[in-house]
Design an enzyme around this catalytic site. Structure first.
Site, PDB file in Angstrom:
ATOM      1  N   GLU A  22       0.812  -1.225   0.000  1.00 13.76           N
ATOM      2  CA  GLU A  22       0.000   0.000   0.000  1.00 13.76           C
ATOM      3  C   GLU A  22       0.840   1.268   0.000  1.00 13.76           C
ATOM      4  OE1 GLU A  22      -0.659  -2.657   1.785  1.00 13.76           O
ATOM      5  OE2 GLU A  22      -2.685  -3.231   1.194  1.00 13.76           O
ATOM      6  N   HIS A  26      -9.939  -5.533  10.933  1.00  9.26           N
ATOM      7  CA  HIS A  26     -10.604  -5.402   9.627  1.00  9.26           C
ATOM      8  C   HIS A  26     -11.968  -4.748   9.743  1.00  9.26           C
ATOM      9  CE1 HIS A  26      -7.686  -7.933   7.431  1.00  9.26           C
ATOM     10  NE2 HIS A  26      -7.487  -8.423   8.628  1.00  9.26           N
TER      11      HIS A  26
END
Lengths: 328, 345
Positions: A60, A129
């Site tokens: 990322e 998450h």
């Protein structure tokens, strides 16, 4: 008007903007061949080819930075994070590079980049998450932060985000991808920074965004049925810039307010909303503003625990009963 | 001096004028930093002052290998590279003195300013972060089919970061036209390279990405030029990136405020004897490519240029306090004509 999913509305926005402007390109993990971990980019590789739909390594920090570089020399990158939880690995590039480049350059270097992907808790994905991180990014001057609740808003706001010359953090609701709504065939865009009254009412203002719009609307139904209370539901749609005018107009009418969000309580989006309202509508408030948020814990995995930690219509009902002095 | 018949050919495709230009930029860099140090001691330059003393050779020579249209991203010790790309001493002085007239209108310090038309991006401070950003710029060149190259400088310290690795990996996997120069100057602030990496040759990191890695004597101006020129040509031809390790030495502390007591005087003296500018002068004059009087002329020109630059800007106004509040967002945020089309027109 066609009824389509939130996912397909986002897909239409991407496709139309890529057709309109050949400098727009999509980059991220699994966006091309796999068509997106959540299938938002379905069909785009086929239509636009691998130079405009770029699959990246699982890294990322690099592809956020690559988006920054591409935006500096004339492209309009749309950077997809598989989820915003993973974007924490890239927050350095979002906060240190994208958000500051215009200012640090004395106004010379605009940064037309969109960082997008799903945020918020889905179902039983655990603490790492299930985070709604709007407040983190909204804290930073230089970023715009958008979190649409409906397919109509998702499409119109994503188009505006792509056309914006500032870096935009675009948080999609992971649980909203399959929700459906009406989206017109004709071209439209929704300006960033405009909230919308999703349901008109006179007795209390429910401020919400993204997934909590559905929570507020369900609570509003029950308030009408069970208490005869007419709640006005105001969807922020954009967290930054915040549409203070719409909030103040509503609270001046209802005199009571509950702010709902998926994120945590401490320094949350609601804290900013409350601050604006106590200053701009102090004399119009008949009760302290209350907030409904995720419990102040990392999101637990077990279904019962998770349900207990998430903001619910029941919590909104309880908060409204308190601001209406129906219970103490 | 050698007679005409004995003069060996100038290597690396360089012309005599190039040798003089290289010398001009080497001296301009050193003289400007010397002037900045004086101004810092007088309290006229504020903020951190970072010296590239002893490293000017690789900065100037590598940037000199780029063409118009190529873009480089300097580190704090790459003033020389920015000057080669067209940054002006007066801009640097204004930046350091935080003048309203500075390229960033007083918003940013030292060489944190960019001019993408001239081809430098000097705004990314966090170590390693400029690698993915420059990979994005090089990717853009590739996607548009433009024969342009990106060059990014990182230090031995930055080569330890995750951003360096992720950026290198992406650039190599996508075969973007990016040349990466790792300046191996011995220290990351006070930490010696031996405690940064177990590698003897930082160029060996290139193997992890599947691109060529080359080590060059960073104080040999002509050698750095030649190695960079080859890497740039390779990138421009679509053959992908190269990692160049330029071995050099940081003769000053991390910044003016650092007393560098962790660097031994012997070590510093050894590298002083290996000064890139002294070596370059010896090389080009002994071979007979240029005359000492020509170089002296350049010295005088450089001093006059810096005097003039300081005169031009020292009385410039400071920014108005209210200007701190503008340029956080572009307004209007959506333009009919896209800004970059104007930029590139």
């Amino acid at each position: 008007m066609a009824t389509i999913t939130y996912r397909d509305a986002l897909n239409q926005a991407l496709r139309e903007e890529m057709q309109r402007d050949d400098t727009v390109f999509l980059m991220g993990e699994e966006v091309g061949v796999y068509q997106g971990a959540y299938k938002v980019s379905r069909g785009l590789l086929e239509e636009f080819g691998p130079s405009r739909v770029v699959d990246t390594p699982i890294a990322e920090l690099s592809f956020a930075g690559i988006g920054v570089g591409a935006a500096m020399v004339g492209l309009r990158p749309v950077i997809e994070f598989m989820t915003w939880n993973f974007a924490l690995l890239a927050i350095d590039q979002v906060v240190n590079s994208a958000a500051k480049m215009l200012y640090m350059s004395g106004g010379q270097t605009p940064m037309p980049v969109v960082f997008r992907g799903p945020g918020g808790a889905a179902l039983q994905l655990g603490a790492q998450h299930s985070q709604a991180l709007e407040a983190w990014f909204a804290h930073v001057p230089g970023l715009k932060v958008v979190a649409p609740a409906t397919p109509y808003d998702a499409k119109g706001l994503l188009k505006s985000a792509i056309r914006d010359n500032n870096p935009v953090v675009f948080l999609e609701g992971e649980m909203l991808y399959n929700t459906k709504g009406e989206v017109p065939e004709e071209e439209y865009a929704i300006p960033l920074g405009s909230a919308e009254v999703k349901r008109a009412g006179t007795d209390v203002t429910l401020v919400c965004h993204s997934k909590t719009v559905a929570v507020a609307l369900r609570a509003a139904d029950r308030l009408a049925d069970e208490h005869g209370i007419a709640a006005e539901v105001v969807d922020l749609r954009t967290i930054r810039p915040l549409d203070v005018d719409t909030l103040v107009t509503s609270v001046r009418k209802t005199n009571r307010c509950v702010v709902i969000e998926e994120g945590w309580y401490f320094c949350g989006v609601g804290a900013q909303v409350v601050d604006e309202l106590q200053r701009e509508a102090f004399d119009h408030l008949d009760a302290p503003i209350l907030r409904v948020t995720q419990a102040d814990v990392p999101m637990p995995y077990n279904k019962l625990l998770e349900r207990a930690a998430k903001p619910s219509p029941e919590q909104v009902l309880e908060a409204v009963r308190r601001v209406a002095y129906l219970e103490r | 001096m050698a007679t005409a018949a004995q003069i060996p050919p100038i290597p690396a495709g360089l012309a005599r004028e190039d040798l003089l230009d290289l010398y001009y930029y080497l001296q301009l860099t050193r003289a400007l930093e010397t002037r900045l140090t004086n101004l810092y001691r007088q309290g006229r330059v504020i903020g951190g002052l970072y010296s590239s003393l002893g490293q000017e050779g690789e900065s100037v020579a590598s940037a000199f290998a780029l063409a118009d249209g190529d873009v480089l991203s300097p580190l704090i010790r790459n003033l020389g590279a920015m000057l080669v790309k067209g940054a002006k001493p007066v801009e640097v002085l204004r930046q350091y003195m935080a003048k309203r007239t500075s390229p960033t209108a007083g918003r940013e310090m030292n060489i944190h300013f960019n001019d993408l038309r001239l081809g430098y991006l000097g705004q990314i401070s966090h170590l390693g972060d400029m690698v993915p950003v420059m990979a994005g710029i090089a990717l853009t060149f590739k996607l548009r089919g433009e024969p342009r190259v990106g060059l990014v400088y990182v230090g031995d310290g930055a080569s330890s970061t995750g951003a360096f690795h992720e950026g290198m990996n992406f650039a190599a996997a996508q075969r973007v036209p990016l040349v990466v120069i790792v300046e191996h100057n011995g220290y990351a602030y006070s930490t010696p390279t031996t405690r940064q990496s177990a590698l003897a040759r930082l160029a060996d990191k290139a193997y992890a990405y599947g691109i060529p890695g080359v080590t060059v004597d960073g104080n040999d101006v002509v050698a750095v030029y030649e190695v960079t020129r080859t890497a740039v040509a390779r990138a421009r031809a679509g053959e992908g990136g190269t990692l160049i390790e330029a071995v050099t030495y940081r003769r000053r502390g991390h910044a003016q405020h650092d007393d560098q007591r962790y660097q031994s005087t012997d070590e510093i003296a050894r590298w002083e004897a290996n000064d890139p500018i002294d070596r370059y002068v010896a090389q080009v004059t002994r071979a007979g490519w240029v005359g000492s009087s020509e170089l002296e002329g350049i010295d005088r020109r450089v001093q006059a240029e810096i005097d003039r630059a300081l005169e031009e800007c020292e009385d410039d106004p400071l920014p108005s306090p209210e200007s701190a509040l503008t340029d956080v967002y572009v307004t209007p945020s959506v333009t009919e004509e896209l800004w970059f089309r104007r930029l590139n027109a």
